[in-house]
Every structure is written in structure tokens, then in C-alpha cells.
Design a protein around this motif. Structure first.
Motif, mmCIF file in Angstrom:
data_model
loop_
_atom_site.group_PDB
_atom_site.id
_atom_site.type_symbol
_atom_site.label_atom_id
_atom_site.label_comp_id
_atom_site.label_asym_id
_atom_site.label_seq_id
_atom_site.Cartn_x
_atom_site.Cartn_y
_atom_site.Cartn_z
ATOM 1 N N ALA A 37 0.829 -1.216 0.000
ATOM 2 C CA ALA A 37 0.000 0.000 0.000
ATOM 3 C C ALA A 37 0.859 1.260 0.000
ATOM 4 O O ALA A 37 0.571 2.209 -0.736
ATOM 5 C CB ALA A 37 -0.943 -0.010 1.195
ATOM 6 N N THR A 38 1.924 1.290 0.790
ATOM 7 C CA THR A 38 2.769 2.493 0.815
ATOM 8 C C THR A 38 3.457 2.689 -0.529
ATOM 9 O O THR A 38 3.624 3.819 -0.987
ATOM 10 C CB THR A 38 3.807 2.444 1.959
ATOM 11 O OG1 THR A 38 4.577 1.248 1.865
ATOM 12 C CG2 THR A 38 3.143 2.526 3.309
ATOM 13 N N GLN A 39 3.810 1.589 -1.182
ATOM 14 C CA GLN A 39 4.424 1.689 -2.507
ATOM 15 C C GLN A 39 3.420 2.223 -3.523
ATOM 16 O O GLN A 39 3.721 3.127 -4.300
ATOM 17 C CB GLN A 39 4.939 0.322 -2.945
ATOM 18 C CG GLN A 39 5.520 0.309 -4.347
ATOM 19 C CD GLN A 39 5.822 -1.107 -4.827
ATOM 20 O OE1 GLN A 39 5.451 -2.094 -4.196
ATOM 21 N NE2 GLN A 39 6.488 -1.211 -5.960
ATOM 22 N N LYS A 40 2.206 1.675 -3.526
ATOM 23 C CA LYS A 40 1.176 2.083 -4.490
ATOM 24 C C LYS A 40 0.741 3.534 -4.276
ATOM 25 O O LYS A 40 0.372 4.220 -5.224
ATOM 26 C CB LYS A 40 -0.051 1.177 -4.382
ATOM 27 C CG LYS A 40 0.164 -0.219 -4.873
ATOM 28 C CD LYS A 40 -0.001 -0.260 -6.369
ATOM 29 C CE LYS A 40 0.074 -1.677 -6.881
ATOM 30 N NZ LYS A 40 0.121 -1.693 -8.335
ATOM 31 N N LEU A 41 0.733 3.970 -3.025
ATOM 32 C CA LEU A 41 0.210 5.300 -2.718
ATOM 33 C C LEU A 41 1.290 6.372 -2.640
ATOM 34 O O LEU A 41 0.982 7.544 -2.423
ATOM 35 C CB LEU A 41 -0.565 5.254 -1.396
ATOM 36 C CG LEU A 41 -1.758 4.297 -1.384
ATOM 37 C CD1 LEU A 41 -2.383 4.228 0.000
ATOM 38 C CD2 LEU A 41 -2.790 4.688 -2.424
ATOM 39 N N ALA A 42 2.534 5.978 -2.822
ATOM 40 C CA ALA A 42 3.645 6.936 -2.749
ATOM 41 C C ALA A 42 3.420 8.089 -3.728
ATOM 42 O O ALA A 42 3.063 7.883 -4.885
ATOM 43 C CB ALA A 42 4.963 6.236 -3.047
#
Length: 158
Positions: A37-42
Motif C-alpha cells: 500500500a505504501t508503494q502504491k500510494l507513494a
């Protein structure tokens, strides 16, 4: 599964979620999917990842538990605390209060969950909610309580 989580995040990101003014969009994902999620929402403005729980100690190793500082270090910005499912497992208002304090000390935005088991026609359940709020925030300093209010004022949840 990881594939399902990735598909869901892709679908949510493909829809037009216009964030007005200083509102925030928060995705509360299971701990195992936080890196995805943190990667996708970066790089998404006003879009953040929330964890669904943390240990009441700010840092340290507690088998099977994640501390607020660990979560913050991997890109978590918000944290859901006091959820009814956790309370059913025996989590008390005092534990929730300690977790809120830990979250704030680690730079996370705490999201306090409160809720009644059943509503009555006389509104007595409101006293239950009031007590949950008071007891969950009662151990915190006034500085922390005012900080929580400011943090909560502009959040949209998904």
C-alpha cells in the motif's frame, strides 16, 4: 491474498477520488499489505496508509506485535485503535489510551474507534460511547488531546 490486495488498491486508485482542500484519504490495510500500500500510494497528495493496530509500547520487540515506531518507519501515517474486534478480544480503554499515546509519540495520527454493542430507545448507549471516549483519552495530556482533535478534523476513510 496479495493479488487481491493489489487489485483492490489498483481499482481504488483508478477511481476519481478528488480530495478537497485539506481533506485526507486514509486506507487502513492489514499489516502484511502495508509495504504494498505504501508503494502504491507513494506520491499521492493527501492519501495515506493506516495500520489497523499497534502495541502499546512505542518501540521494542514484542513477538507477533508491531510498535508504532516500527509502523511509522515503513510509511504508515495513521493508525486505527480501539476497533470493536480488538475490544472483543479484551482490549480495554486503558490499553487503547496507551496505544494512542504511543502513536502520537511516534508521529502517527491515531484514529479512535468507539461503539456500542446494542442501542436502546432511550439513548442510554450514548453514555457507553461517552465513557469509551473519556476512558480512552483520559490518560492523555491536554496537549495530546488537542493534537488528536486537530488531526481528526479533515479525514475521509476507505
Amino acid at each position: 491474498s496479495l493479488v487481491e490486495a493489489e487489485n483492490l488498491l489498483n481499482e481504488l486508485l483508478a477511481t476519481d477520488h478528488t480530495v478537497a482542500g485539506n481533506q485526507e484519504v486514509v486506507f487502513a490495510v492489514p499489516a502484511i499489505y502495508i509495504p504494498l500500500a505504501t508503494q502504491k500510494l507513494a506520491g499521492k497528495n493527501h492519501v495515506y496508509v493506516a495500520a489497523q493496530n499497534c502495541h502499546q509500547k512505542t518501540s521494542g520487540a514484542y513477538t507477533g506485535e508491531l510498535s508504532a515506531s516500527m509502523l511509522q518507519s515503513v510509511g504508515v501515517h495513521h493508525i486505527v485503535l480501539g476497533h470493536s474486534e480488538r475490544r472483543e478480544l479484551g482490549e480495554s480503554d486503558e490499553m487503547v489510551s496507551k496505544k494512542i499515546s504511543s502513536a502520537i509519540k511516534s508521529g502517527l495520527v491515531p484514529i479512535l474507534c468507539v461503539g456500542e454493542r446494542a442501542r436502546d430507545e432511550h439513548g442510554n448507549y450514548l453514555n457507553f460511547l461517552r465513557n469509551q471516549i473519556i476512558n480512552s483519552l483520559g490518560q492523555l495530556s491536554k496537549k495530546f488531546v488537542s493534537k488528536i482533535y486537530n488531526m481528526w478534523s479533515n479525514i475521509m476513510f476507505f
